[in-house]
Scaffold this active site. Structure first.
Site, PDB file in Angstrom:
ATOM      1  CE  LYS A 221      -4.135   1.325  -0.038  1.00  0.00           C
ATOM      2  NZ  LYS A 221      -5.191   0.497  -1.336  1.00  0.00           N
ATOM      3  CB  SER A 422      -8.193   1.008  -3.278  1.00  0.00           C
ATOM      4  OG  SER A 422      -7.583   0.942  -2.188  1.00  0.00           O
TER       5      SER A 422
END
Length: 626
Positions: A221, A422
């Protein structure tokens, strides 16, 4: 102008009456009242006349803008590759030039593909002339989809030629579908491969006394890294190398086929030569372009293809013309709704303005729209077109729930555009079926919270201190987070909050894709996947286009005949006019000029301080290509 002349005349008469006032007060008052009434009547009449002319002009502009285009025999569609190409068009109003608001310079992929299709089906249109090569695309997949539409156009037996002074990389990739590529003698082809450098602001923040606090789940991430590191992490480097390599491999294969050269030779040429500085003669020798031409020569080339004489005019159709050409699609059978969701996912329109504006996916607005489609009996299936790198996790969950409500009543097929990652993947996961473009970026299953602490700047450097009273330990915790010295316990609890959010994300994907949460975690961790790779790990069901998604929706709904309708409806010109805002204030421009390279990171701090969406499901957002 008439109004001002009339006003001057009135002022002159008022001056004359004022001069007479001393000698004849009663007569003056009488004449003054007459003149005042005459003035009021004159202003009213002039306003009515001006209003009438305005309405007539307005009707003329609107009628001209919406009138159906009649295609002349032996026409050519001129496709200008300049400005930016995004998911949908962002057209202005008939008054933009008059009001000084200008053109957005944006073209919608939906409009481009629809126009190319019309050109393919119209017998009077003989070919497409791709003019210019400086367009920017919001993602590699957008360029790929435009090229696919042009490739399909050629199956009709019609021709495509391209000409530009200079070709940017993505525009050249699109242009390689053409039968011939022409170049200005002093032009260039800026074919260089994919990649570049990202900016990291930690060093700047350290000097300012600002520290970003991070709570996240997902070793890949990487969205937070520009604020917390001075360079790219190994995990981010790994995922970027993988998806950029996959996109380049796809592009390379298509460019090589289009130019009839070997892929490995073209790849070596791009690696060994700075093609942007390579002379045109060498570009011709390398088969990147076919010929050097001047503008009048390309006109002669097109006339030759149309079998026109030297003095004959070329019948040209622009994108605006093509949009007004009647479509051959008939509204037979069941309706399939195509709902476009593109941009950042935000909790409210106000939050979008805080993040810099642009098109966005507002959680409640989109969820309400989707609920209406679920309840609309005329809609037999829904294609959910997603092009988003994510955003607010709360807004994403709001939309996902609405998609589930549709799925309970009718089929839902997701068509992924440039990115559906996402939060973009979160809202896609419940669909019956997911179809992605080969170069779509997806996955990035991970979340984070990112909060700047400015105590080093505010207290240590500026000398501002804080004091107060509270009834409980965490009263005023938000101020403590951004300006306090000891935030360890607050961040510990925030990390627990993010951990729960990530587990929820895993459960959401597992439920939608028929997997176990443990399996999703293995391919999650915030990692970004190219759709061609995501196919093998069950994040998508098939590689294909928006058309393929529509066909799949019709199949699931068991429709033999069907037509599509786009949602949400584009706002009318009057609504656009009322909501039109200048692109930037004078003050904003001056601040940009003053701060230079520091403008963006400082504005990011401001946004992060005001952003109340603490849980973010967002991927890195630098996938735009030129």
């Amino acid at each position: 102008m008439l109004f001002f002349v009339y006003l001057l005349a009135v002022c002159k008469k008022v001056a004359i009456f004022a001069n007479c006032y001393v000698t004849n007060k009663r007569h003056f008052m009488k004449q003054f009242l007459k003149m005042t009434l005459a003035t009021i009547c004159g202003v009213v009449i002039l306003s009515l006349i001006t209003g009438l002319f305005f309405v007539i002009s307005l009707v003329g502009m609107v009628a001209s803008d919406s009138a159906a285009t009649k295609v002349k025999e032996n026409s050519v569609f001129v496709l200008k590759l300049s400005g930016s190409v995004n998911e949908r068009s962002e057209e202005g109003t008939p008054f933009d030039d008059f009001l000084g608001l200008g053109d957005t310079g944006s073209m919608g992929l939906d409009d481009l593909i629809a126009s190319i299709r019309k050109a393919k089906d119209n017998d009077d249109i003989k070919g497409i002339y791709i003019q210019g090569g400086s367009a920017g695309f919001d993602s590699p997949a957008t360029a790929q989809q435009l090229r696919d539409a042009l490739k399909d156009f050629k199956t009709s037996g019609k021709w495509i030629v391209a000409y530009a002074n200079n070709y940017s990389q993505a525009s050249y990739y699109v242009a390689t579908v053409a039968d011939k590529i022409y170049l200005n003698g002093q032009g260039s082809v800026d074919l260089r491969g994919l990649g570049g450098k990202s900016e990291y602001y930690k060093g700047l923040y350290d000097k300012l006394g600002i520290k970003y606090q991070v709570a996240k789940v997902g070793k890949y991430k990487s969205y937070v890294e520009s604020n917390t590191l001075t360079g790219m992490s190994d995990y981010d480097r790994e995922q970027r190398q993988a998806y950029l390599g996959g996109i380049w491999k796809y592009w390379l294969k298509e460019m090589a086929e289009g130019r009839k050269v070997k892929a490995d030779e073209l790849d070596k040429l791009v690696n060994d030569s700075l093609l942007a500085f390579t002379p045109a003669e060498q570009l011709i020798k390398s088969k990147l372009v076919d010929k050097v031409l001047f503008p009048e020569e390309i006109k002669a080339e097109i006339k030759n293809r149309l079998k026109l004489g030297k003095n004959d005019e070329i019948n040209q159709l622009t994108l605006s013309d093509m949009l007004n050409v009647k479509s051959k699609q008939k509204e037979n059978g069941g309706k399939i709704a195509v709902y476009y969701a593109y941009g950042s996912i935000v909790d409210s329109e106000a939050m979008n303005m805080l993040e810099g504006g642009g098109h966005c996916i507002v959680g409640k607005t989109v969820a309400d729209d989707l609920r209406k489609l679920a309840d609309d009996d005329d809609v037999k299936a829904v294609v959910f077109r997603v092009n988003s790198g994510g955003g607010s996790a709360v807004a994403s969950e709001y939309i996902r729930h609405a998609v589930k409500l549709i799925k309970a009543k009718k089929p839902v097929v997701v068509s992924m555009g440039g990115a559906a990652a996402s939060g973009g993947y979160w809202i896609s996961s419940p669909a019956n079926y997911i179809i992605a473009e080969p170069t779509t970026i997806t996955g990035s299953i991970g979340i984070f919270g990112l909060i700047p602490n400015v105590s080093g700047l505010v207290t240590d450097k500026l000398g501002i201190t804080f004091d107060g009273v509270k009834t409980h330990q965490f009263a005023g915790y938000e101020t403590e987070l951004v300006a306090g010295k000891d935030t360890q316990e607050i961040m510990r609890q925030m990390q627990n909050y993010i951990n729960r959010g990530y587990q929820n994300f895993l459960n959401v994907v597992a439920e939608g894709r028929g997997l176990k949460p443990e399996q999703v975690n293995e391919i999650g961790q915030g990692r970004v996947w190219l759709a061609s790779d995501a196919l093998g790990i069950k994040l998508v069901d098939k590689l294909g286009s928006l058309d393929d998604a529509v066909k799949k929706a019709a199949e699931l709904a068991k429709l033999q005949e069907y037509h599509t309708a786009a949602y949400p409806a584009e706002p009318g010109w009057f609504e656009k006019l009322m909501n039109k805002e200048p692109k930037g204030s004078y003050l904003d421009g001056q601040i940009r000029e003053l701060l230079g390279d520091a403008y963006l990171p400082l504005m990011q701090i401001r946004n992060d301080l005001k952003n109340n969406s603490r849980m973010q499901a967002r991927m890195l957002d630098d996938i735009r290509v030129k």
